[in-house]
Design a protein around this motif. Structure first.
Motif, PDB file in Angstrom:
ATOM      1  N   VAL A  94       0.833  -1.208   0.000  1.00 31.31           N
ATOM      2  CA  VAL A  94       0.000   0.000   0.000  1.00 31.31           C
ATOM      3  C   VAL A  94       0.865   1.255   0.000  1.00 31.31           C
ATOM      4  O   VAL A  94       0.486   2.277  -0.586  1.00 31.31           O
ATOM      5  CB  VAL A  94      -0.966  -0.021   1.214  1.00 31.31           C
ATOM      6  CG1 VAL A  94      -1.501   1.368   1.522  1.00 31.31           C
ATOM      7  CG2 VAL A  94      -2.118  -0.978   0.953  1.00 31.31           C
ATOM      8  N   ARG A  99      -2.926   4.157  -3.665  1.00 34.68           N
ATOM      9  CA  ARG A  99      -3.892   3.665  -2.685  1.00 34.68           C
ATOM     10  C   ARG A  99      -5.322   3.627  -3.232  1.00 34.68           C
ATOM     11  O   ARG A  99      -6.089   2.713  -2.922  1.00 34.68           O
ATOM     12  CB  ARG A  99      -3.830   4.540  -1.423  1.00 34.68           C
ATOM     13  CG  ARG A  99      -2.531   4.358  -0.658  1.00 34.68           C
ATOM     14  CD  ARG A  99      -2.363   5.405   0.439  1.00 34.68           C
ATOM     15  NE  ARG A  99      -1.068   5.272   1.093  1.00 34.68           N
ATOM     16  CZ  ARG A  99      -0.492   6.219   1.822  1.00 34.68           C
ATOM     17  NH1 ARG A  99      -1.118   7.383   1.987  1.00 34.68           N
ATOM     18  NH2 ARG A  99       0.684   6.024   2.385  1.00 34.68           N
ATOM     19  N   VAL A 102      -5.657   0.596  -5.363  1.00 30.76           N
ATOM     20  CA  VAL A 102      -5.733  -0.606  -4.522  1.00 30.76           C
ATOM     21  C   VAL A 102      -7.165  -0.812  -4.026  1.00 30.76           C
ATOM     22  O   VAL A 102      -7.710  -1.925  -4.074  1.00 30.76           O
ATOM     23  CB  VAL A 102      -4.768  -0.497  -3.325  1.00 30.76           C
ATOM     24  CG1 VAL A 102      -5.048  -1.590  -2.293  1.00 30.76           C
ATOM     25  CG2 VAL A 102      -3.316  -0.601  -3.799  1.00 30.76           C
ATOM     26  N   ALA A 148      -5.381   0.523   3.008  1.00 29.23           N
ATOM     27  CA  ALA A 148      -5.308   1.661   2.087  1.00 29.23           C
ATOM     28  C   ALA A 148      -6.236   2.789   2.522  1.00 29.23           C
ATOM     29  O   ALA A 148      -5.881   3.969   2.471  1.00 29.23           O
ATOM     30  CB  ALA A 148      -5.659   1.206   0.669  1.00 29.23           C
ATOM     31  N   GLY A 374       1.021   2.945   5.508  1.00 34.27           N
ATOM     32  CA  GLY A 374       0.594   1.564   5.283  1.00 34.27           C
ATOM     33  C   GLY A 374       1.322   0.584   6.179  1.00 34.27           C
ATOM     34  O   GLY A 374       0.713  -0.303   6.781  1.00 34.27           O
TER      35      GLY A 374
END
Length: 435
Positions: A94, A99, A102, A148, A374
């Motif tokens: 992450v 992000r 993700v 995330a 992260g």
């Protein structure tokens, strides 16, 4: 935002920081009118409703397909396994990847995976193995999306809005838990059998992830600072960097240890509550379900006050005060002679969590540089969440051998020891910062 090695000291964070009501209202207004954050919050809350719905649908469908509690348990374990196996790796990735991308991939991936369940059921080809694979893949999506989401939050709101944003997340999560459980019950009740109702639950859960993933496409703000390429691309090196930062920050380290011990001690309390209520207080399962629903509604109200309490009580007061009240609640439940006393202890235990979580997470996010969000969040969660299955397993053994009251007393004593240790270490750090 603090930088690595200069996280706020306890003396800076622990005391109350009261603000005028106008400033507090302005902060909430700023969060509620923050378009990008509200898009993120709306999608995440809707998907949380689906997750809560699946908490009931997963075991019911597994039981309906297999007829075996053991196999149903394996499906549930497959859903939780990624939290233990992949959280640290997710934190590293992450911090490397985009992000928002993700989260979108995690949401749309869960939509596609969950949608295979009603399709397979309609084709009369649904198996326990299929459910286990879906559960595992859904768990992977949860791990990456949650890390995330948490890591991106400081980039979507201003520093003074961070506590209010965390409080709103707690409100949404608590409300989603109540709404998802209620919706699950309705779907199962309307279907011709519980197995089909659980299949409907999977279908609704899939749609909630589709909504969440699409909503993220409209967020305009960046989810992280601009990344600079590193010469050393080792995953282990990145992981070590995040864990080293977390361990060097004395207050973060203390909080991580305290939360880990608290989670371990409290993990089996719901099981002990059910056993005590049914075996000793002669309460039926329907009443227990109603009690849990009321407790869930209480956490929504608690989350509403979380940001205000953080401003006026401070991190130290909320942390140590919560542990003290948790210990008292466990003792109350241990000595409960009626369902009312047991419910009061359960309510106190659950009402404190949104308040505690908002203060803790806000401090952790503000004390961690963006490039490490992260990894720090995942390292913290791996330890603090990872002990919960162990706590449940050992708690079940204690309940079976010594009874639920013994477990409640053990939790109360353990929480008192956590409180004493926390006060001692926090007090020593304060003395050092004033020298």
């Amino acid at each position: 935002m603090t930088t690595e090695g200069t996280a706020s000291s306890p003396a800076q964070e622990d005391g109350p920081a009261p603000e005028a009501s106008g400033a507090a209202k302005g902060r909430w207004r700023g969060v509620l009118t923050n378009r990008d954050f509200m898009l993120l919050w709306s999608g995440f809350t809707v998907s949380s409703v689906g997750t809560s719905l699946s908490n009931l649908a997963v075991p019911i469908l597994a039981l309906g397909i297999s007829g075996s509690p053991a196999l149903a348990g394996l499906v549930g374990a497959a859903r939780l396994a990624p939290y233990l196996l992949l959280t640290l790796l997710a934190g590293v990735l992450v911090d490397r990847w985009d992000r928002r991308r993700v989260m979108i991939v995690a949401d749309l991936g869960r939509f596609l995976v969950l949608a295979t369940v009603p399709l397979a059921y309609a084709m009369d080809s649904l198996t326990v193995l299929h459910l286990a694979v879906v559960a595992f893949l859904e768990g992977i999506g949860h791990v990456f999306s949650n890390i995330a989401h948490l890591s991106a939050l400081p980039k979507l709101v201003t520093d003074d809005q961070l506590a209010s944003a965390n409080a709103l997340n707690e409100i949404g999560d608590s409300a989603a838990g109540v709404g998802g459980s209620a919706l699950s019950g309705v779907l199962i009740g309307l279907a011709r059998n519980s197995t089909l109702g659980a299949v409907y639950g999977y279908a609704v859960d899939a749609v909630t992830y589709l909504f969440s993933g699409v909503s993220l496409l409209f967020v305009r703000s960046g989810f992280q600072d601009e990344r600079t390429p590193k010469e050393d691309g080792s995953i282990m090196a990145d992981l070590k960097e995040g864990m080293s930062f977390l361990w060097r920050q004395r207050l973060l380290r203390l909080l991580m240890i305290m939360v880990t011990l608290i989670n371990f001690l409290q993990a089996p309390l719901n099981l002990a509550t059910i056993v005590l209520a049914t075996d000793e207080l002669d309460v039926n399962a329907g009443v227990i379900g109603l009690i849990l629903a009321v407790v869930g509604l209480g956490t929504v109200l608690s989350a509403l006050a979380a940001s205000w309490l953080r401003d006026h009580v401070g991190l130290r007061g909320l942390t140590l005060g919560s542990v003290f009240l948790w210990a008292a609640a466990a003792a109350m439940m241990a000595s409960a002679s009626s369902i009312y006393m047991l419910t009061a202890g359960l309510l106190i235990t659950n009402l404190l969590w949104p308040v505690f979580a908002v203060s803790l997470v806000t401090y952790r996010l503000s004390a961690t540089p963006d490039a490490l969000q992260g990894r720090v969040n995942s390292a913290f969660r791996t330890l603090s969440f990872g002990v919960e299955p162990i706590g449940v397993a050992l708690g079940g053994v204690l309940i079976a051998s010594a009874g639920p009251r013994f477990l409640f007393w053990g939790a109360a004593v353990g929480l008192v020891l956590v409180l004493i240790g926390g006060m001692a270490v926090w007090g020593r750090d304060e003395q050092e910062t004033t020298k």
